[in-house]
Design a protein around this motif. Structure first.
Motif, short mmCIF file in Angstrom:
data_model
loop_
_atom_site.label_atom_id
_atom_site.label_comp_id
_atom_site.label_asym_id
_atom_site.label_seq_id
_atom_site.Cartn_x
_atom_site.Cartn_y
_atom_site.Cartn_z
N ALA A 117 -8.24 1.51 5.03
CA ALA A 117 -7.12 2.37 5.44
C ALA A 117 -6.21 2.63 4.24
O ALA A 117 -5.77 3.76 4.03
CB ALA A 117 -6.34 1.70 6.56
N SER A 118 -5.95 1.60 3.44
CA SER A 118 -5.03 1.79 2.32
C SER A 118 -5.60 2.75 1.29
O SER A 118 -4.90 3.61 0.79
CB SER A 118 -4.74 0.47 1.63
OG SER A 118 -4.58 -0.53 2.56
N GLU A 175 -6.58 5.75 12.70
CA GLU A 175 -5.33 6.52 12.58
C GLU A 175 -5.25 7.20 11.23
O GLU A 175 -4.88 8.36 11.12
CB GLU A 175 -4.12 5.59 12.74
CG GLU A 175 -3.85 5.24 14.19
CD GLU A 175 -2.62 4.36 14.36
OE1 GLU A 175 -1.96 4.06 13.36
OE2 GLU A 175 -2.35 3.97 15.51
N ARG A 176 -5.64 6.45 10.19
CA ARG A 176 -5.56 7.01 8.85
C ARG A 176 -6.50 8.21 8.72
O ARG A 176 -6.15 9.22 8.17
CB ARG A 176 -5.92 5.88 7.86
CG ARG A 176 -5.71 6.13 6.42
CD ARG A 176 -4.42 6.74 6.04
NE ARG A 176 -3.23 6.02 6.42
CZ ARG A 176 -2.08 6.61 6.63
NH1 ARG A 176 -1.99 7.91 6.50
NH2 ARG A 176 -1.01 5.93 6.95
N SER A 182 -5.06 11.21 10.23
CA SER A 182 -4.04 11.86 9.41
C SER A 182 -4.67 12.57 8.22
O SER A 182 -4.23 13.65 7.81
CB SER A 182 -3.04 10.79 9.02
OG SER A 182 -2.45 11.06 7.85
N VAL A 183 -5.73 11.99 7.64
CA VAL A 183 -6.39 12.67 6.52
C VAL A 183 -7.03 13.98 6.98
O VAL A 183 -6.96 15.00 6.30
CB VAL A 183 -7.46 11.74 5.88
CG1 VAL A 183 -8.28 12.50 4.87
CG2 VAL A 183 -6.78 10.58 5.21
N TYR A 234 0.83 -1.21 0.00
CA TYR A 234 0.00 0.00 0.00
C TYR A 234 0.86 1.26 0.00
O TYR A 234 0.50 2.27 -0.59
CB TYR A 234 -1.03 -0.01 1.13
CG TYR A 234 -0.54 0.38 2.49
CD1 TYR A 234 -0.68 1.68 2.93
CD2 TYR A 234 0.04 -0.55 3.34
CE1 TYR A 234 -0.25 2.04 4.20
CE2 TYR A 234 0.46 -0.19 4.60
CZ TYR A 234 0.32 1.10 5.03
OH TYR A 234 0.75 1.47 6.26
N THR A 235 2.07 1.20 0.60
CA THR A 235 2.92 2.40 0.53
C THR A 235 3.34 2.66 -0.91
O THR A 235 3.46 3.80 -1.33
CB THR A 235 4.19 2.21 1.36
OG1 THR A 235 4.74 0.95 1.01
CG2 THR A 235 3.91 2.25 2.83
N TYR A 261 -5.17 6.11 2.37
CA TYR A 261 -3.77 6.52 2.28
C TYR A 261 -3.45 6.97 0.87
O TYR A 261 -2.84 8.01 0.64
CB TYR A 261 -2.89 5.33 2.68
CG TYR A 261 -1.42 5.59 2.56
CD1 TYR A 261 -0.74 6.30 3.52
CD2 TYR A 261 -0.70 5.10 1.47
CE1 TYR A 261 0.62 6.53 3.42
CE2 TYR A 261 0.66 5.33 1.35
CZ TYR A 261 1.31 6.04 2.34
OH TYR A 261 2.66 6.27 2.23
N GLN A 304 -5.08 10.22 0.12
CA GLN A 304 -4.39 11.31 0.81
C GLN A 304 -3.13 11.70 0.05
O GLN A 304 -2.80 12.88 -0.09
CB GLN A 304 -4.02 10.82 2.22
CG GLN A 304 -3.17 11.76 3.02
CD GLN A 304 -2.75 11.09 4.32
OE1 GLN A 304 -3.33 10.10 4.71
NE2 GLN A 304 -1.77 11.63 4.97
N ASN A 330 -6.55 0.92 12.77
CA ASN A 330 -5.76 1.44 11.66
C ASN A 330 -6.56 2.44 10.83
O ASN A 330 -6.01 3.44 10.36
CB ASN A 330 -5.20 0.31 10.79
CG ASN A 330 -6.27 -0.64 10.34
OD1 ASN A 330 -7.46 -0.42 10.61
ND2 ASN A 330 -5.89 -1.70 9.64
#
Length: 1762
Positions: free
Chosen positions: A1391-1392, A1432-1433, A1436-1437, A1350-1351, A1395, A1398, A1429
């Motif tokens: 979550a991915s 947390e995501r 951050s968004v 996912y990163t 991410y 974002q 998770n």
């Protein structure tokens, strides 16, 4: 080349009206100074002539670079000895050269270094003399630092280039024209966008370029244009972003350059608050530091400048803050505290006094120049300095004993003692005397002595501030004698240093008779005169100590049975310390004391017998030191004695005696000659080596030029009153150096010795070679030793090797002749030239040995040494010179006086510097001409470098490398000879020769590397030869050493290679300035200008530079190692300005599917580079924003979303959904592709990528995994695909499409990554495509996202969106926005996807505010997620969504979402929680309705906490009001004690509090925070009350100075703490006590009498007898009082203020009170004992005897046996 016309007769020595800019003063003190003027003038004329000629014939290499190097050595030798006109012309010429557009990087770096040298002394040229345009420099900086092609490997820069460019800009910015500030602001203001990385670039550019030194009348065009705007920007950011440091550096420079012209007073509290925050000190118990603070802290050097510049002025407001700053951090300096913050604190302490000294020097002592001076009312007065010193002294005294060593503190104290000796010296003296008496703590002695060494000059000199300092000199010297201790080496060394420093400053003369003869002495002077009678005593006692030291260090004691003749390193250090200290003392003695001391040394030396290794050498050293000072007396004693001894027995130790003045030796001429001729032929090896060194030193004393004495005052010490000379500085104008210059008799004696000793040896060696009289190896070695030592002794009067030049090494139209320097010796041609004869004999011997007895390595070692001395030695070795230069600068630093400046060094140092100047002239042989003699010697060395034995090889290679670095262009002669050994045609090469040759190519570390010389001819030979040597028969990869060697060579090439220029063009500006130089006078250039034909020839030659080296043809049958090498070397050849030849393109394209992974990697980046080379230029159209939107920009500065930017924003109603709309909107122009490939390279790539098989293979390779679990998104592959799609449009898509879909369906990590890389490349490469070609395979791929990838997808989308118009990517953004949180693929997929989304939105920043609103509306109902998770995501968004809601100066409200509205909505939903008192986690099952709301609220709260934590690290400003609304809730949840087992929510709440309390507050926000805290302080939960205190501690420390400027708020805080001190809960009271002591320690509020009485009355509350319920409130009050008192005591941990004894007494009355009081008292007393234990001797003086009795009772634990 025309030869110089020597008939032109001009008086070179004093041309009319020539005023040099600034000479090196030491040149005038040399014994041959009269010749130097003429020499310098001739050299300058030559440099000017050749430089301008080289520029006019357009020959940058070798012409210009050769002569600019000569200009560099001219600066080193004579300083700036040219007129102002020349100075300006040189600078202008080099400025033009540096900024030439396509100059090779290495050359540019060389010119830049020279230019920095020329601009160094800024007072020599004012802005009227010189103006430099800023733009060419800026373009150069852009081109190098932000190079568009460097990452593709199309251009290589040297590593140091960034720093050199920055230094160059710093030197040039002084001379930028007045208008430049405005131009720079116009250029960079548009880049100031806080959300973008470009902000960093803009601010660092401003820091580098903006000029700040200008006359006051120009300020309105200078800093006043930007000061307010940038200052407001700085004040409005709260969480240090990475660019804030650059801003601070800019302000520091501005403040320092314009003291008194900028009004800083309104900003002082905030500046100091920010300084304190940037030190990152830990506060409170459980503080978590946001990780960002650790990296982006301010640069200490600039902070110090800023603080220094703020001091002074009416009222001196900054000093109050500085005192407070050092009070609040003083306890961190105590040696028992240690942490990662310590080095920064130490640097701050070390540099601050130095910086203030620099400022005082500038205000009071600096010579006036064109730079505007500091206005009178702003200057630092003596009172200011005293205040400054007293604020730092506490910290400095604590830091003396720190664990990291006392160097920083010593440096700080040295500078403070210059400012205010009367405040600084007494406390250090006290500590020193105490340390001399103690036996148990030797480290205190070393620390205090090193501090005293720095303060020596301030102590000794007769300054008006601290006259009684001089009376301490003798007691200190006597007290330090016990430090000469054979058992403790480090103590010994520091004591030697201490004694040497003090005696060098003080003439050791007994003048106790002076008071009776002279009547005009002051009291102190009289005392000094009487005290000076002890000097003789001191010298004798010191010698006794030294003898004891020598006795205890004999070989038997230190070594036992091991068979070594060498000394250990420590012993050699002590030996060095001993000899230098003895010689300093004896130099400084008066003649009477000297005679007594000499007799003592003589007796010791002649009555004892020493063994020859350790103690013998030390004795010899002492004798030598004695002899050096007064040769006449000492030789009268020693020489006859030694001679008689030697004639009786022929082995002795005193052969080191003779490093003395040559004239004195002539008296003993006969004796010496007799002894030498006998001794050098002795059989014993040790004996003849000693005899040889005696011979060498005799010759040196006779033939060298050196000063004969180093006393601290010129002449002998028989002046009227020596004590007035204590600490006197030498006067450069009247140094009175006594030189020893060899006289005619001495020269005769030298040649007599040579003919008697050297001549026969050479003859014997010749006979040995011819076979007439062969010698054994030992005899041969002895002969060689004699030859070597004769050469070393007489090297300075033997003329250097001479002969014809090696011609035609390098084609040039400029004369490349070398310069000749006079070094004070006139060579006498009538005598035999021994250097020549040694040279011939050695070559004969060398060939003889290599043929007949190659294993005689010892002789070969000596021969190599002799060859190197023949070439380079003229009286000094480079190594010795470098170490002496180093030690000179060290001593200078420890004893200089920075306050008065102007070379106020002591005389001995100045004489040393003159000698160094003389030796430097001897060593300028670098760049010597390459003559035939040298060629022969180098060929011999090459023979040795490839001989059988590795030791011989490596020594010969070292000498060879030095020689190659010395003789200009000699490498062009040697390289072919080395390569011959590597070529496959050469069949009889041994492996040793092969290895030797490779080593010669590799070169020594830091020396020349022949494999990477910047010279096309050489590279064209070397690189192909390296690749071909794989076919050489002697090449085997079985030997690992050869494989490693080849790796080293390619590695070295990679590291050292920077792009070599092909096209050298010279701008018209250069030519113009060259013409001006050609016409200048004083001195006029010594050549005629070049003729027209020569100019034409120069323009012709400029074009004929060779192209690339191509090695493809022979690659097919190599061992793999060489194929790799070839590929590597070829890939380095890619360049910007010249396309790669087609066969190389073919090779790399095939390399993409090669079997070996390393070749594939090289090929990927190479093809990406080739595609960049082939990129077609696109026409760019400039657009004015206001034309499109139809709205004019408002006047003035306006930040934020403007109407004029509206058309750039994302708008879903106006998206391009069809071809026409797509074309009508403004992006950029597009081309329809015409498939005609003009260049061959394009054609090759096109053919390969249209071949389905090739694509199959390629993608097969790309989706393999390389290192399991370590792989990430590869930017190289991305560049490759981006280039393909950019250059060829969608030609290859049909082929790639099926592959992509298949890979996207595969969930393997490596195939997913491959899709990512191709997709990102596709999206970025399709920038100019037309509408229809957009993608859809992304959906399937995103469905298969996995943990590992996912990163990569995040990187992919972020890379794809970087710098692109959001409206062109609308399809992509809409796709991602569809339903990120569907919950289908489980929490992980949600979550991915967030991410990835974002990543895309963050790149777009303010242009997608509409999407941000949609996203927020979509997320808000989903905030109560179950999964951690996802929470947390989301947190951050959210940070990114609100990132743009900032309050910068001049902003209009932004159109993106606002925090305030969001927080109100959230608080609504958290209602169920705020009503409860205590919050527990477990959810009751039965109450269905109510808990449902509650559980939802708990989940929501968890997400909100995640958002708060994420935003603490990322946003620029903290929304304080909104956070305060959430505070009460957090206080309830956060636990008090630290425990890992708490659930996630409590941990998070605690982290949030910690991060929030560290936030930076503005004055207007403080009342709000305090109100919230006061409200919490009365809450029912004691946890909340406890947390209020921890929050308060951190908040006060991190906003200290802001709070101090608001006195009302200080009172509120004091009231709040006192209120909590009376809390009924014990833990809260304890914490309040701790908080109180912390606040007192920062001096946040003073410990005045009112506070003391308040606490004392509390502590005396009567406790009723009955232990009833009522008693508790009284107990609380009494405990509160006791806690308060103990807080007072703990607030000053390392000193005893005058109120402390009384409070301790009061506390001791409570020892028997009921618990918890008794505990508190005990703890306080034990803490007091622990912190005051170190300096108890000083502290006990503060108490009366009765108090001491009570205290001892309290502090000693009671005896249990009573």
């Amino acid at each position: 080349i025309k030869k110089r016309d020597m008939t032109v007769d001009r008086d070179m020595s004093s041309p009319s009206g020539f005023i040099p800019q600034k000479e090196i003063v030491y040149n005038g003190l040399l014994p041959y100074a009269d010749r130097l003027d003429k020499e310098a003038t001739e050299l300058l004329a030559e440099i000017k002539a050749n430089l301008c000629r080289a520029v006019l014939v357009r020959e940058l290499w070798p012409g210009v670079s050769f002569w600019s190097r000569k200009l560099f050595s001219f600066l080193k030798l004579y300083g700036r000895r040219f007129s102002k006109e020349d100075h300006v012309l040189f600078i202008k010429l080099l400025y033009e050269l540096v900024t030439l557009p396509n100059l090779e990087p290495h050359m540019m770096q060389g010119y830049a270094r020279l230019l920095i040298q020329l601009l160094k002394k800024k007072e020599l040229l004012s802005r009227d003399d010189l103006q430099l345009p800023w733009r060419p420099l800026y373009e150069l900086y852009e081109r190098v630092l932000y190079s568009k092609t460097e990452h593709l490997g199309l251009i290589w820069f040297p590593n140091s280039v960034d720093n050199i460019l920055k230094a160059l800009i710093k030197s040039c910015r002084l001379y930028f024209p007045v208008s430049s500030t405005q131009e720079m602001l116009d250029e960079w203001r548009p880049l100031l966008c806080v959300f973008d990385v470009v902000m960093q670039k803009a601010v660092s550019n401003m820091e580098l370029f903006l000029p700040t030194i200008m006359p006051p009348e120009e300020h309105s065009q200078g800093f006043q244009l930007w000061f307010d705007e940038l200052m407001n920007l700085w004040m409005s950011v709260q969480n240090q972003p990475s660019w804030e440091g650059h801003l601070v550096n800019l302000f520091a420079r501005l403040a320092n350059d314009n003291i008194g012209y900028v009004d800083w007073t309104p900003y002082i509290p905030t500046i100091f608050t920010r300084i304190l925050r940037s030190l990152n000190l830990p506060v409170g118990v459980s503080q978590m530091v946001a990780p960002r603070y650790l990296t982006n802290s301010y640069d200490i050097g600039h902070l110090v400048l800023l603080i220094t510049a703020l001091l002074g002025g009416p009222g001196n407001p900054a000093q109050k803050e500085l005192t407070c700053l050092f009070n609040s951090i003083a306890s961190f300096y105590h040696p028992s505290n240690h942490g990662r913050w310590q080095s920064r604190l130490m640097r701050l302490l070390q540099r601050l006094p130095a910086s203030v000294v620099r400022r005082v020097h500038r205000e009071r002592h600096a010579a006036p120049s064109w730079i505007p001076p500091v206005p009178e009312q702003q200057r630092l007065t003596d009172a200011d300095l005293q205040e400054f010193s007293s604020s730092l002294i506490g910290a400095a005294l604590l830091a003396m004993f720190s664990k990291t060593g006392s160097m920083d503190a010593a440096y700080a104290l040295q500078n403070l003692a210059l400012l205010t000796p009367e405040l600084i010296i007494p406390p250090v003296l006290e500590k020193t005397y105490a340390a001399m008496e103690t036996l148990t703590e030797p480290h205190t002695l070393t620390a205090t002595l090193s501090c005293m060494i720095g303060m020596a000059r301030s102590l000794v000199s007769a300054s008006n501030h601290y006259p009684e300092g001089r009376t301490h000199v003798l007691p200190l010297l006597m007290g330090s004698l016990p430090g000469v201790d054979p058992n403790d080496f480090s103590k010994c060394m520091i004591t030697f240093q201490f004694i040497a420093t003090f005696t060098a400053l003080v003439p050791l003369v007994d003048c106790s008779s002076a008071p009776s003869q002279q009547g005009d002495l002051t009291e102190i002077e009289k005392d000094l005169c009487f005290a000076s009678a002890e000097f003789e005593d001191f010298v004798l006692q010191f010698l006794d100590r030294c003898f004891a030291l020598i006795d205890s260090s004999t070989l038997e004691q230190t070594r036992g049975e091991t068979e070594t003749d060498t000394q250990t390193q420590l012993e050699s250090l002590v030996e060095l310390g001993l000899s230098s200290t003895v010689s300093t003392i004896l130099t400084q003695c008066s003649i009477d004391i000297y005679k007594v001391a000499l007799q003592k040394v003589y007796n010791f030396a002649t009555t004892n017998i020493f063994e020859t290794c350790v103690s013998g050498r030390m004795v010899a050293d002492m004798c030598r030191a004695a002899a050096k000072c007064h040769p006449a007396e000492s030789l009268r004693l020693f020489v006859p004695h030694c001679c008689s001894v030697i004639f009786h027995i022929t082995d002795s130790q005193y052969l080191c005696v003779t490093r003395v003045d040559g004239e004195q030796l002539l008296k003993y001429q006969g004796d010496l000659e007799r002894i030498l001729s006998v001794c050098v032929r002795l059989r014993c090896k040790r004996a003849y080596t000693l005899a040889c060194s005696l011979l060498e030193h005799t010759l040196r004393s006779l033939s060298l030029i050196y000063p004969t004495e180093y006393r601290s005052t010129p002449g002998a010490f028989d002046s009227d009153l020596p004590i007035r000379d204590w600490g006197r500085a030498g006067d450069v104008a009247a140094l009175g150096v006594c030189w020893h210059v060899p006289s005619q008799e001495e020269e005769n004696f030298v040649f007599q010795l040579l003919s008697r000793l050297l001549h026969p040896e050479l003859q014997r060696i010749k006979d040995h070679v011819s076979g007439d009289q062969p010698m054994s190896r030992e005899e041969l070695l002895q002969s060689l030793a004699i030859v070597q030592h004769c050469l070393l002794g007489a090297g300075s009067i033997l003329p250097p090797l001479d002969g014809p030049h090696v011609s035609d090494l390098v084609p040039s139209m400029v004369n490349l002749e070398e310069i000749k320097l006079h070094i004070g010796v006139d060579y006498d041609d009538s005598r035999e030239n021994y250097r020549e004869s040694i040279c011939q004999t050695m070559r004969l011997l060398l060939h003889h040995i290599l043929e007949h007895s190659e294993d005689d390595t010892k002789s070969l070692f000596v021969i190599i040494k002799i060859i190197s001395d023949l070439m380079f030695f003229r009286g000094t070795h480079k190594k010795e010179f470098d170490s002496r230069w180093k030690s000179f600068t060290l001593v200078k630093k420890s004893m200089e006086n920075r306050l008065h400046g102007k070379k106020q060094h002591i005389r001995a140092l100045l004489i040393d510097r003159v000698l160094l100047q003389h030796e430097m002239r001897k060593l300028v042989v670098e760049g010597s001409e390459y003559k035939v003699v040298h060629q022969e010697l180098l060929c011999d060395l090459l023979l040795l470098s490839t001989s059988t034995y590795s030791q011989v090889r490596s020594r010969a290679q070292n000498v060879l490398m030095t020689a190659l670095g010395t003789y200009s262009f000699s490498y062009r002669d040697l390289t072919p000879r080395i390569l011959q050994l590597l070529s496959p045609q050469h069949t009889d090469v041994t492996q040793q020769q092969f290895k030797g040759a490779l080593y010669c190519l590799l070169g020594v570390y830091g020396g020349v590397c022949l494999a990477s010389v910047r010279d096309w001819d050489c590279i064209g030979e070397v690189w192909p030869a390296l690749v071909r040597c794989g076919l050489s028969p002697s090449m085997t990869l079985e030997k690992p050493s050869i494989g490693r060697l080849l790796d080293d060579i390619t590695d070295r090439i990679h590291r050292q290679h920077d792009t070599i220029g092909i096209y050298f063009s010279v701008s018209e500006g250069c030519v113009e300035i060259a013409n001006q130089i050609a016409e200048s006078q004083n001195p006029a250039p010594c050549l005629a200008a070049p003729t027209i034909e020569e100019l034409k020839e120069g323009l012709q030659r400029k074009i004929l530079m060779p192209g690339c080296v191509c090695t493809c043809d022979c690659l097919c049958f190599r061992p793999w190692k060489f194929e790799h090498m070839a590929t590597d070397l070829l890939s380095i050849q890619l360049r910007d300005d010249h396309p790669l030849p087609p066969d190389a393109v073919l090779y790399f394209t095939q390399g993409l599917t090669h079997d070996s992974i390393s070749i594939r990697k090289v090929a990927i980046s190479a093809v990406a580079g080739i595609l960049k080379q082939l990129k077609r230029p696109r026409p760019k159209v400039t657009v004015k924003p206001s034309d499109i939107s139809g709205i004019e920009d408002p006047e003035g500065v306006c930040v934020g979303d403007r109407e004029t930017n509206r058309w750039l924003q994302y708008d879903s109603n106006n998206l391009p959904l069809s071809q026409e709309q797509w074309d009508s909107q403004h992006y950029c122009t597009h081309h329809i592709y015409v498939a005609i490939y003009v260049l061959q390279g394009e054609k090759i790539i096109f053919e390969y990528f249209s071949d389905p098989e090739f694509i199959d293979q390629l993608l097969g390779f790309l989706s393999l995994e390389d290192r399991k679990g370590k792989d990430t998104f590869s930017p190289r592959r991305f560049c490759l695909f981006k280039g393909l799609f950019r250059n060829y449009g969608d030609e290859f898509l049909p082929l790639l499409w099926p592959h992509l879909e298949q890979l996207a369906g595969d969930s393997h990590e490596s195939s997913q990554r491959c899709v990512c890389e191709i997709t990102a490349g596709l999206i970025r490469g399709s920038k100019h495509w037309s509408f229809s070609k957009t993608l859809t395979h992304m959906l399937t791929a995103l469905a298969n996202i996995t943990v590992e990838t996912y990163t990569d997808w995040g990187t992919c989308i972020a890379t794809a969106c970087e710098g692109r118009d959001p409206r062109k990517l609308s399809w992509l953004l809409e796709l991602l926005m569809e339903s990120p949180l569907s919950g289908e693929g489980g929490s992980f997929r949600d979550a991915s996807l967030l991410y990835v989304l974002q990543g895309g939105l963050a790149q777009q920043q303010w242009r997608v505010s509409e999407l941000l609103h949609r996203l927020l509306a979509y997320l808000e109902p989903k905030l109560t997620q179950v999964y951690k998770n996802v929470r947390e995501r989301i947190g951050s968004v959210l940070t990114y969504i609100f990132m743009i809601d900032v309050a910068l100066p001049h902003t209009q409200p932004t159109s993106s979402p606002h925090v305030a509205e969001f927080v109100t909505r959230v608080l609504e939903r958290l209602k169920p929680l705020t009503s409860e008192q205590e919050i527990h986690n477990h959810v009751h099952e039965e109450n269905t309705q109510e808990t449902d709301e509650r559980t939802q609220a708990v989940k929501l709260l968890k997400t909100v906490l995640k958002w708060l934590m994420a935003s603490a690290g990322r946003t620029f400003t903290t929304p304080v009001q909104q956070q305060l609304q959430l505070l009460p809730l957090l206080f309830k949840i956060a636990p008090v004690e630290i425990d890992e087992s708490y659930d996630e929510m409590k941990q998070d709440a605690r982290t949030c509090l910690s991060l929030m309390s560290q936030g930076l507050l503005y004055p207007e926000q403080i009342p709000l925070v305090l109100a919230a805290l006061e409200e919490m302080a009365v809450s029912r939960s004691w946890h909340a009350r406890y947390s209020v205190l921890t929050y308060l501690q951190i908040m006060v420390f991190y906003n200290l100075f802001t709070l101090l400027s608001l006195s009302a708020e200080v009172l509120r805080i004091r009231k709040l703490v006192m209120q909590l001190l009376l809390d009924e809960q014990l833990e809260v009271r304890d914490m309040a006590g701790t908080t109180l002591s912390g606040l007192l320690q920062c001096q946040f509020f003073p410990l005045d009498s009112s506070l003391q009485t308040q606490l004392q009355t509390l502590s005396q509350t009567r406790l009723p007898k009955a232990r009833g319920e009522l008693a508790s409130t009284d107990l609380v009050r009494r405990h509160a009082g006791v806690l308060g008192l103990s807080a007072c005591i703990l607030s000053s941990p390392y000193e005893v203020p005058d109120w402390m004894p009384q409070i301790l007494m009061d506390l001791s009355d409570h020892l028997n009170d009921p618990q918890p009081i008794e505990m508190t008292v005990k703890k306080t007393l034990s803490d007091f004992r622990r912190t005051h234990h170190d300096n108890w001797q000083e502290h006990r003086q503060c108490f009366t005897d009765d108090q001491l009795l009570v205290l001892t009772d309290l502090l000693v634990s009671p005896c249990y046996y009573a």
